[in-house]
Design an enzyme around this catalytic site. Sequence first.
Site, PDB file in Angstrom:
ATOM      1  CB  VAL A  12      -1.301  -0.460   1.384  1.00  0.00           C
ATOM      2  CG1 VAL A  12      -1.514   1.348   1.183  1.00  0.00           C
ATOM      3  CG2 VAL A  12      -2.148  -0.951   1.542  1.00  0.00           C
ATOM      4  NE  ARG A 160      -8.181  -4.938  -7.672  1.00  0.00           N
ATOM      5  CZ  ARG A 160      -9.057  -4.779  -9.278  1.00  0.00           C
ATOM      6  NH1 ARG A 160      -9.802  -6.305  -9.891  1.00  0.00           N
ATOM      7  NH2 ARG A 160      -9.618  -3.756  -9.348  1.00  0.00           N
ATOM      8  CE  LYS A 214      -9.362  -2.831   4.673  1.00  0.00           C
ATOM      9  NZ  LYS A 214      -7.777  -2.781   3.327  1.00  0.00           N
ATOM     10  CB  ALA A 263     -15.852 -21.974  -8.072  1.00  0.00           C
ATOM     11  N   GLY A 264     -12.900 -21.522  -6.203  1.00  0.00           N
ATOM     12  CA  GLY A 264     -12.033 -22.043  -6.520  1.00  0.00           C
ATOM     13  C   GLY A 264     -10.874 -22.817  -5.535  1.00  0.00           C
ATOM     14  CB  CYS A 271      -6.119  -8.286   2.627  1.00  0.00           C
ATOM     15  SG  CYS A 271      -4.920  -6.664   2.360  1.00  0.00           S
ATOM     16  CE  LYS A 274      -3.976  -7.772   7.880  1.00  0.00           C
ATOM     17  NZ  LYS A 274      -4.446  -6.651   8.489  1.00  0.00           N
TER      18      LYS A 274
HETATM   19  C1  UDX Z   1      -8.290  -7.674  -0.915  1.00  0.00           C
HETATM   20  C2  UDX Z   1      -9.433  -6.822  -1.782  1.00  0.00           C
HETATM   21  O1  UDX Z   1      -9.754  -7.267  -2.612  1.00  0.00           O
HETATM   22  C3  UDX Z   1      -8.812  -5.252  -1.818  1.00  0.00           C
HETATM   23  O2  UDX Z   1     -10.051  -3.987  -1.702  1.00  0.00           O
HETATM   24  C4  UDX Z   1      -8.123  -5.165  -0.041  1.00  0.00           C
HETATM   25  O3  UDX Z   1      -7.800  -3.995  -0.174  1.00  0.00           O
HETATM   26  C5  UDX Z   1      -6.917  -5.888   0.241  1.00  0.00           C
HETATM   27  O4  UDX Z   1      -7.492  -7.176   0.091  1.00  0.00           O
HETATM   28  P1  UDX Z   1      -6.332  -9.130  -2.924  1.00  0.00           P
HETATM   29  O5  UDX Z   1      -6.514  -9.722  -1.197  1.00  0.00           O
HETATM   30  O6  UDX Z   1      -4.846  -7.796  -3.196  1.00  0.00           O
HETATM   31  O7  UDX Z   1      -7.291  -7.537  -2.253  1.00  0.00           O
HETATM   32  O8  UDX Z   1      -6.478  -9.759  -3.890  1.00  0.00           O
HETATM   33  P2  UDX Z   1      -7.896 -10.397  -3.927  1.00  0.00           P
HETATM   34  O9  UDX Z   1      -7.911  -9.971  -5.827  1.00  0.00           O
HETATM   35  O10 UDX Z   1      -9.487  -9.206  -3.284  1.00  0.00           O
HETATM   36  O11 UDX Z   1      -8.112 -11.520  -3.469  1.00  0.00           O
HETATM   37  C6  UDX Z   1      -7.909 -12.192  -2.836  1.00  0.00           C
HETATM   38  C7  UDX Z   1      -8.026 -13.336  -2.619  1.00  0.00           C
HETATM   39  O12 UDX Z   1      -9.530 -14.801  -2.848  1.00  0.00           O
HETATM   40  C8  UDX Z   1      -6.508 -14.636  -3.787  1.00  0.00           C
HETATM   41  O13 UDX Z   1      -6.772 -15.305  -3.406  1.00  0.00           O
HETATM   42  C9  UDX Z   1      -7.876 -14.710  -5.272  1.00  0.00           C
HETATM   43  O14 UDX Z   1      -6.887 -15.535  -5.966  1.00  0.00           O
HETATM   44  C10 UDX Z   1      -9.142 -14.924  -3.923  1.00  0.00           C
HETATM   45  N1  UDX Z   1     -10.575 -14.410  -5.252  1.00  0.00           N
HETATM   46  C11 UDX Z   1     -11.064 -13.774  -5.865  1.00  0.00           C
HETATM   47  C12 UDX Z   1     -11.048 -15.708  -5.689  1.00  0.00           C
HETATM   48  O15 UDX Z   1     -10.924 -17.411  -4.506  1.00  0.00           O
HETATM   49  N2  UDX Z   1     -11.968 -15.163  -6.568  1.00  0.00           N
HETATM   50  C13 UDX Z   1     -13.041 -14.059  -6.982  1.00  0.00           C
HETATM   51  O16 UDX Z   1     -14.466 -14.856  -7.062  1.00  0.00           O
HETATM   52  C14 UDX Z   1     -11.537 -13.565  -6.461  1.00  0.00           C
END
Ligand code: UDX
Length: 443
Positions: A12, A160, A214, A263-264, A271, A274
């Site tokens: 960030v 993100r 948040k 899905a996955g 983030c 935690k």
């Molecule tokens: C997230 C929030 O999106 C962001 O707004 C915040 O500030 C910090 O946390 P980030 O952790 O960087 O951001 O990634 P993000 O794209 O949100 O994905 C988080 C996790 O979810 C990843 O492991 C991703 O693979 C998973 N995910 C995301 C899914 O499994 N399916 C989805 O549809 C979207």
Amino acid sequence: MKSIGFIGLGYVGLTSAICFSFKGYTCYGYDIDKEKIKKLKDGILPIYEKDLDKYFIQVYDKSFIPTDNLKELIENSKLIFITVGTPSREDGSINLQYVEEACKNIGECLKEIKNDYKVIIIKSTVIPGTTENLALPIIEKFGIKLGKDFGLVVNPEFLREGNAVYDTLNPDRIIIGYKEEKDGNILEEFYKEIYKENIPPILKTNFVNAELIKYANNAFLATKISFINMIANLCQTLKGADVEEIAKGIGLDKRIGKEFLKAGLGYGGSCFPKDLEALLSFAKKLNVELPLLEATIKINNNQYYKAIEMAKIELKNLKGRTISILGLSFKANTDDIRNAVSIKIVNELLKEGANIKVYDPKAMENFKKLFNDKNIYFAKNVEDCLESSECAIIVTEWEEFKRIKPETFLKLMKYPLVIDGRRIYQPNEFKDKLIFKAIGYNN
Ligand code: UDX
């Protein structure tokens, strides 16, 4: 007001500092990690983040000033952003030690500075009540007063990883929590100057609401993911079902929306895991139950195991089998492996006695620091990783993996079992050519 400072240069702080430098501000960046500051001074980025290098080149040795002198940063900055980490303690609760230290250092420095109104901005994710009950008293202890000697606002960050630069330059909205109206206005003006005609909606509210927005935001997004993973697990048991079709179908409902329905093998990163734990632990202390969040976490904690289950159904015993892991970072376009699903899967496979081959376009070095096991082979590329393998598991949705053709798996692998843990392949293209399994897919 052209000089601002960032205390804490993680994803960030560093991305914001570089992007705002690019937008014409002089940005000071401080971090307790002296090695990181040295690298930045030498023109080396300490992390991989898509496009960050392109912006860094333009501001390096110009408007972006990395420094290990916190006093220099505070003295020179009109806006002081606190962007330090707020990690978890053993019990899941938030560790605010770095925010406390930053506030203490700022207070100590500000008491010496007269007639220079500076606004401190808490951008780090902090549990509701932190700004009012912890940050403010720490700073005022130095004999300075909010609204008179300094300003304080809460301004959570939603970027993100992997899209950090884009998100910083194109935010959906800006949340500003304030106690003194003028502080909120100062930050609003700053953002208006940064984004000009592209300014997104700005919501001005109080400290506690800004802090909770948040957490609620992340909790909702994580819940969406666990929801679709729950449906995926149901699909798995229904002949002909495919969660991708379900996600498409429900995503067309405007009230639901199509985002975050992929899905996955579950969410990871610095983030969601935690923040959800921190919110849960905070609510527990207040005797408030958050059963929906508990379910979200539980689904996610179990989701990685689906890949192991699929491998076991096909290969029975995994002992001595060669398994390829494609993707180590918690998501594509980053080298970050914090709370990555790959870690859980590799640990499980080690327990099963499998021979593991791993490959990731960016996260190999970080993964090596974590695992030093003779049963893990760090492959040079995709082909090297798949060579003689008996099962390939897609753990991260890198573009490079999306381009792999069924023929390539067939040619290289000893036994052509492909487990698509991120739904990057079209089942119709794969299912007749090799043994294809995917999350939420039952043919
Ligand atoms: C997230 C929030 O999106 C962001 O707004 C915040 O500030 C910090 O946390 P980030 O952790 O960087 O951001 O990634 P993000 O794209 O949100 O994905 C988080 C996790 O979810 C990843 O492991 C991703 O693979 C998973 N995910 C995301 C899914 O499994 N399916 C989805 O549809 C979207």
